[in-house]
Each structure stands twice: as structure tokens, then as C-alpha cells.
Scaffold this motif. Sequence first.
Motif, PDB file in Angstrom:
ATOM      1  N   LEU A 108      10.389 -12.812 -65.781  1.00 15.00           N
ATOM      2  CA  LEU A 108      10.488 -11.886 -64.663  1.00 15.00           C
ATOM      3  C   LEU A 108      10.880 -10.511 -65.196  1.00 15.00           C
ATOM      4  O   LEU A 108      11.576 -10.405 -66.208  1.00 15.00           O
ATOM      5  CB  LEU A 108      11.544 -12.347 -63.657  1.00 15.00           C
ATOM      6  CG  LEU A 108      11.213 -13.529 -62.751  1.00 15.00           C
ATOM      7  CD1 LEU A 108      12.403 -13.832 -61.849  1.00 15.00           C
ATOM      8  CD2 LEU A 108       9.981 -13.257 -61.913  1.00 15.00           C
ATOM      9  N   SER A 109      10.449  -9.500 -64.503  1.00 15.19           N
ATOM     10  CA  SER A 109      10.822  -8.139 -64.873  1.00 15.19           C
ATOM     11  C   SER A 109      12.044  -7.733 -64.057  1.00 15.19           C
ATOM     12  O   SER A 109      11.994  -7.692 -62.823  1.00 15.19           O
ATOM     13  CB  SER A 109       9.658  -7.178 -64.611  1.00 15.19           C
ATOM     14  OG  SER A 109      10.043  -5.848 -64.879  1.00 15.19           O
ATOM     15  N   LEU A 110      13.142  -7.469 -64.748  1.00 13.93           N
ATOM     16  CA  LEU A 110      14.377  -7.056 -64.089  1.00 13.93           C
ATOM     17  C   LEU A 110      14.819  -5.719 -64.663  1.00 13.93           C
ATOM     18  O   LEU A 110      14.981  -5.581 -65.878  1.00 13.93           O
ATOM     19  CB  LEU A 110      15.488  -8.092 -64.306  1.00 13.93           C
ATOM     20  CG  LEU A 110      15.251  -9.503 -63.774  1.00 13.93           C
ATOM     21  CD1 LEU A 110      16.421 -10.409 -64.132  1.00 13.93           C
ATOM     22  CD2 LEU A 110      15.044  -9.489 -62.263  1.00 13.93           C
ATOM     23  N   PHE A 134      16.538 -10.188 -68.235  1.00 13.74           N
ATOM     24  CA  PHE A 134      16.070 -11.496 -67.771  1.00 13.74           C
ATOM     25  C   PHE A 134      16.294 -12.583 -68.808  1.00 13.74           C
ATOM     26  O   PHE A 134      16.787 -13.668 -68.482  1.00 13.74           O
ATOM     27  CB  PHE A 134      14.584 -11.433 -67.420  1.00 13.74           C
ATOM     28  CG  PHE A 134      13.971 -12.796 -67.223  1.00 13.74           C
ATOM     29  CD1 PHE A 134      14.211 -13.514 -66.063  1.00 13.74           C
ATOM     30  CD2 PHE A 134      13.182 -13.376 -68.208  1.00 13.74           C
ATOM     31  CE1 PHE A 134      13.669 -14.782 -65.885  1.00 13.74           C
ATOM     32  CE2 PHE A 134      12.637 -14.636 -68.041  1.00 13.74           C
ATOM     33  CZ  PHE A 134      12.883 -15.335 -66.870  1.00 13.74           C
ATOM     34  N   CYS A 149      17.839 -16.068 -60.859  1.00 13.40           N
ATOM     35  CA  CYS A 149      16.691 -15.154 -60.824  1.00 13.40           C
ATOM     36  C   CYS A 149      16.437 -14.638 -59.411  1.00 13.40           C
ATOM     37  O   CYS A 149      16.039 -13.482 -59.221  1.00 13.40           O
ATOM     38  CB  CYS A 149      15.452 -15.860 -61.363  1.00 13.40           C
ATOM     39  SG  CYS A 149      15.545 -16.258 -63.124  1.00 13.40           S
ATOM     40  N   ARG A 196      16.497 -10.682 -58.561  1.00 10.37           N
ATOM     41  CA  ARG A 196      15.350  -9.999 -57.947  1.00 10.37           C
ATOM     42  C   ARG A 196      15.755  -9.315 -56.648  1.00 10.37           C
ATOM     43  O   ARG A 196      15.300  -8.208 -56.338  1.00 10.37           O
ATOM     44  CB  ARG A 196      14.229 -10.995 -57.669  1.00 10.37           C
ATOM     45  CG  ARG A 196      13.436 -11.426 -58.881  1.00 10.37           C
ATOM     46  CD  ARG A 196      12.126 -12.058 -58.464  1.00 10.37           C
ATOM     47  NE  ARG A 196      11.247 -11.100 -57.801  1.00 10.37           N
ATOM     48  CZ  ARG A 196      10.129 -11.430 -57.150  1.00 10.37           C
ATOM     49  NH1 ARG A 196       9.777 -12.705 -57.048  1.00 10.37           N
ATOM     50  NH2 ARG A 196       9.384 -10.511 -56.589  1.00 10.37           N
ATOM     51  N   THR A 197      16.612  -9.978 -55.885  1.00  7.68           N
ATOM     52  CA  THR A 197      17.051  -9.403 -54.616  1.00  7.68           C
ATOM     53  C   THR A 197      17.861  -8.134 -54.840  1.00  7.68           C
ATOM     54  O   THR A 197      17.739  -7.157 -54.088  1.00  7.68           O
ATOM     55  CB  THR A 197      17.886 -10.435 -53.835  1.00  7.68           C
ATOM     56  OG1 THR A 197      17.135 -11.647 -53.697  1.00  7.68           O
ATOM     57  CG2 THR A 197      18.233  -9.922 -52.456  1.00  7.68           C
ATOM     58  N   HIS A 200      17.458  -5.931 -57.040  1.00  4.26           N
ATOM     59  CA  HIS A 200      16.587  -4.811 -57.409  1.00  4.26           C
ATOM     60  C   HIS A 200      15.473  -4.569 -56.396  1.00  4.26           C
ATOM     61  O   HIS A 200      14.573  -3.763 -56.671  1.00  4.26           O
ATOM     62  CB  HIS A 200      15.972  -5.077 -58.783  1.00  4.26           C
ATOM     63  CG  HIS A 200      16.974  -5.262 -59.881  1.00  4.26           C
ATOM     64  ND1 HIS A 200      17.944  -4.330 -60.176  1.00  4.26           N
ATOM     65  CD2 HIS A 200      17.172  -6.287 -60.753  1.00  4.26           C
ATOM     66  CE1 HIS A 200      18.683  -4.764 -61.184  1.00  4.26           C
ATOM     67  NE2 HIS A 200      18.238  -5.947 -61.550  1.00  4.26           N
ATOM     68  N   SER A 201      15.506  -5.240 -55.255  1.00  7.12           N
ATOM     69  CA  SER A 201      14.442  -5.088 -54.254  1.00  7.12           C
ATOM     70  C   SER A 201      14.788  -3.973 -53.272  1.00  7.12           C
ATOM     71  O   SER A 201      15.886  -3.948 -52.703  1.00  7.12           O
ATOM     72  CB  SER A 201      14.235  -6.398 -53.482  1.00  7.12           C
ATOM     73  OG  SER A 201      13.781  -7.420 -54.349  1.00  7.12           O
ATOM     74  N   PHE A 220       7.911 -14.539 -52.754  1.00  4.49           N
ATOM     75  CA  PHE A 220       9.224 -14.560 -53.406  1.00  4.49           C
ATOM     76  C   PHE A 220       9.549 -15.942 -53.969  1.00  4.49           C
ATOM     77  O   PHE A 220       9.847 -16.069 -55.163  1.00  4.49           O
ATOM     78  CB  PHE A 220      10.299 -14.102 -52.417  1.00  4.49           C
ATOM     79  CG  PHE A 220      11.633 -13.841 -53.049  1.00  4.49           C
ATOM     80  CD1 PHE A 220      11.970 -12.579 -53.500  1.00  4.49           C
ATOM     81  CD2 PHE A 220      12.560 -14.858 -53.199  1.00  4.49           C
ATOM     82  CE1 PHE A 220      13.203 -12.333 -54.092  1.00  4.49           C
ATOM     83  CE2 PHE A 220      13.789 -14.629 -53.783  1.00  4.49           C
ATOM     84  CZ  PHE A 220      14.112 -13.360 -54.234  1.00  4.49           C
TER      85      PHE A 220
END
Length: 486
Positions: free
Chosen positions: A157-159, A299, A328, A332-333, A335-336, A346
Motif C-alpha cells: 500500500l502507498s502510505l 507501509f 493498514c 489508509r483512513t 491519510h484519506s 476500501f
Amino acid sequence: MVYTDHIPRPETLFRILESMQFSSSQIRKICGMHYGDYLPIHSAAASDTPALPSSPKEFPGPQDPPPDEAGGATPLEEPGEIVSRLRAALPRIPVPGNEDFWEMAQSMARIAEQKVRRAAARHAEQPFLFAGEPEAIYQFLVRRNRIPAFLSRGENLSLSFVDGIDYRDRFLGAMLGSAVGEMLGTVTQGLTSRDVQELYGELSDLPAIQPARGAGAAASASPLLAVSLSLLPDGVLDPGKTAEALALAVRRDDSPGLLGFARNLLERRLPWHEAGEIQPEGAPAVFVLPLVLLRAGNFRRLKLEAGILASLSHPHPAAIAAAIAQACAVARTLHSVPGSLDMLSFPRALSPVIAGIEPERGSKPRTGRAAPTVGRKLGAELPALLLRRAPVNEMQEELGNGAAAHEGIPFALGCFLRSPGDFAGAVLPAVGQGGDARSIAAMAGALSGAYVGASGIPERFLLRLPCREGFSDAAERLLALSRREG
């Protein structure tokens, strides 16, 4: 303790064994063949000897010393003093007539020698573990078969930190949201949804729900806060330090896996990499949150250390997969951008991340369906329920809301994705369905809090949150470390 020309009383031998840190099973194995498996001694020579205890728990302990021949209390002595007296008295105990005692002493010596060899082997293997290198810890655990080789499996994943997002608000929201969910879930833990409705109605008026008795004390010893403090101040995951902090925070009503882990580490004194219980529970997905905040922009490091952290208490592939999936999801949340979450893509994006961690083959239930896994529920079953906008009770029936890893994280994620911008709308359904409400509501609260921030959590939730300052301070310090790393 040991007198010239005769062996000590059975109670004294039990105390000697306990002082040398022999486990109850070892004491039973050594003494059982010599004293009739703890049956009372009926011989004339032992007519004045008290009946032996029926179980290891009834052994005379440090707070309850056995009476001496005169009826008084035997003074408590240090283990070193006991061993010293035993060593000095052994040469004066004749072999004829005391064969059983000498056989027992030899058994004790053999087991003690084995314990010393094992301890030396562990010491020789571990020097590199505490250099702060998670890769070395991971390889060590893989060689010990404590975790699957998950790092090379699954997709990435891209974080990365995004301009325009108030990360201080998000970090505080994730930590406080999880704590609020845990507090509220304690009220309905173990109940059915029908029980919850009869007791509390539809949960629309939250102030009517009071935290369970002792919830404040439980929060002060929360595993979430314990793991947070173990990562501070340097931001390094020290498995020994974190395992001890987590074990000390385990509560009497926690899951069997957590209770077994704490017992293994604190009572049986197993090393941290052997103390975990191989149980497919979702508990690690709750206390992985501080690590998410610490590694929010990395990540690979997040996935690696989330798996290590989960394996401390639950070295089971399903538990590790659930912890990585939740980590994860929260990352992701964080950075959303508000309004950008797609409730179908998602969960589907999380399934490939944990691909290969859980075994694909397994026993199939009588219905003929494949064995449930975290990846399968996130990738197929949960999106299907969200697509048709299934009500929460239907989601609970399809996904489950028990302590199993393949039930907790999918249901928590479903509760969040049904109302991503509404904290109460995400957490209260998890609370209202009972089951493992404490863990599931904590996971849903972390996800929702990470998205709406602390400013989006209604104040009526936070007013009754114990240790609010402690959670807030931990989030602030983790943010500073995460920013430095990212």
C-alpha cells in the motif's frame, strides 16, 4: 529445613522445588512417583506428617508457611538460603533408607541442568534482537515457527502524509475513538443484540448508557495505553518490553488467548517469544493502533512490526492477518481526504495485503462453504453486504461478531464504512450487537476517529472517558515520532 540423617518433610521439599522455580507440572512429575501422587502418607513413620496437598495450588506458599513440629509457623527464608542449607545437608543424608529422596534429587538436578542449557541457548540466540532491528526479530520468529513468513507475501500500500490534513486531530481522534469504543463496548460485552435492546433500547440516547463498574480502572490499565507507553520515548518496538507491558495490562475478563499469554509470561516465566497462545482471536487488532500511529508513513515497517506485535500474544496466522489488516485500514483512513472513501474498494484493497498469511486450505463446514478467513471476508463478503446496503443485524449474522479474528475486523470495518463520517453511527452499531463488543467497538472507533478526527467525536462520549489525558498525550508523542520518521 533439612536435618542430619533424615530427609526433610514433604512440605519442605515442595518449598525447595518452588524456590528453584520449577513449574507445577514438573513438581507433580518429580514428586508424584515418590509420594503416591500427592496422596496422604499412612505409614507409621509418617503418622505425624500432615496430609499432602491434593493439587499444586495448595502447596504451602510464601504467605502461608507450613507449621513446624511444635505447631508454630516456620519462618520464611530466602530461596538462596534454602538452597544453601540443602547443599550443606545433602552430604550428611545417608543413601541406605533414603533411596527415594536421592532419586528425586537426581531428577531435580537433571531438570535444572536442562533449564540452564535452554536458558543459555536462548541467551546465545537473542543478542541481536534488541538492537532495534525489526527485520532480525522477524527472521528470528520465522525460524522459531512463531509467525508465518508474511513479509514477502501480499501487495503493498502507498502510505504518505498528505498536505491539508490536520494530523494532530486525526491521531488524537484515532486514539480517543478506540478508547471510547472500548469503554462503551464493555457495557454490552458478551450480550446478544436482543439483550442489548431490552436493556438499552436502540442506543440512540447514549448518555443513558453508563460504563460498567470498574471501567475506569480498566482504562487505566488498557492494553492500548500499555503498548503506547512501551513504544515511547524512542519509537522502537522492543518485543520483551512491549510483551511485559501488555501482559501487565491484561484484565480478568479479557479473551482466553490474552489471559493465557499473560499467565505464560508472568507466572510461568516463559520468554516473550514463547509466551503467546496460538489462538485465532482478533485482540491484537485492537492494541496494534499505537504502532499504526508510529509508522503511519512507512507501509513496510508497519506491516512488519504489526505482525511481530500480534505474534507476542497470538502467534496464529489469522490473528496476525487481522492485526495487519486493521493496521493498514487505520493508516489508509488517516491519510484519506474527507469524502474520498469508497466503501466497496476500501475493504477489497486490504485483502491482497494479507494474501498468503492465512492458510487457504482447511476444514470446510457442513454447509460446503470454504473455511472463513479474514482475507476472504474483506475481499468478497463484506463488499457484497455493503453493496446492497445490508442492515447492521444482517451484517452481524453474515460476518459474525465474536472474538475470532475473521469475525471482529470485518464487522468493525463494516460498521465504520456504513457511516464513515459519523462517529456515533460507526461505533454504536458495534456496541448494540453485543458479542465481542469491546474489541469490535474499539476497532470501529479507531477507524472512525482516524477519519473524522478528535473534533468529530461528540463531547458526550469524551466526558466520561477515563485517562483521557493519558491517551491524548500518547497520541501527541507518537505523532511527533511519526513525523520525524516520515
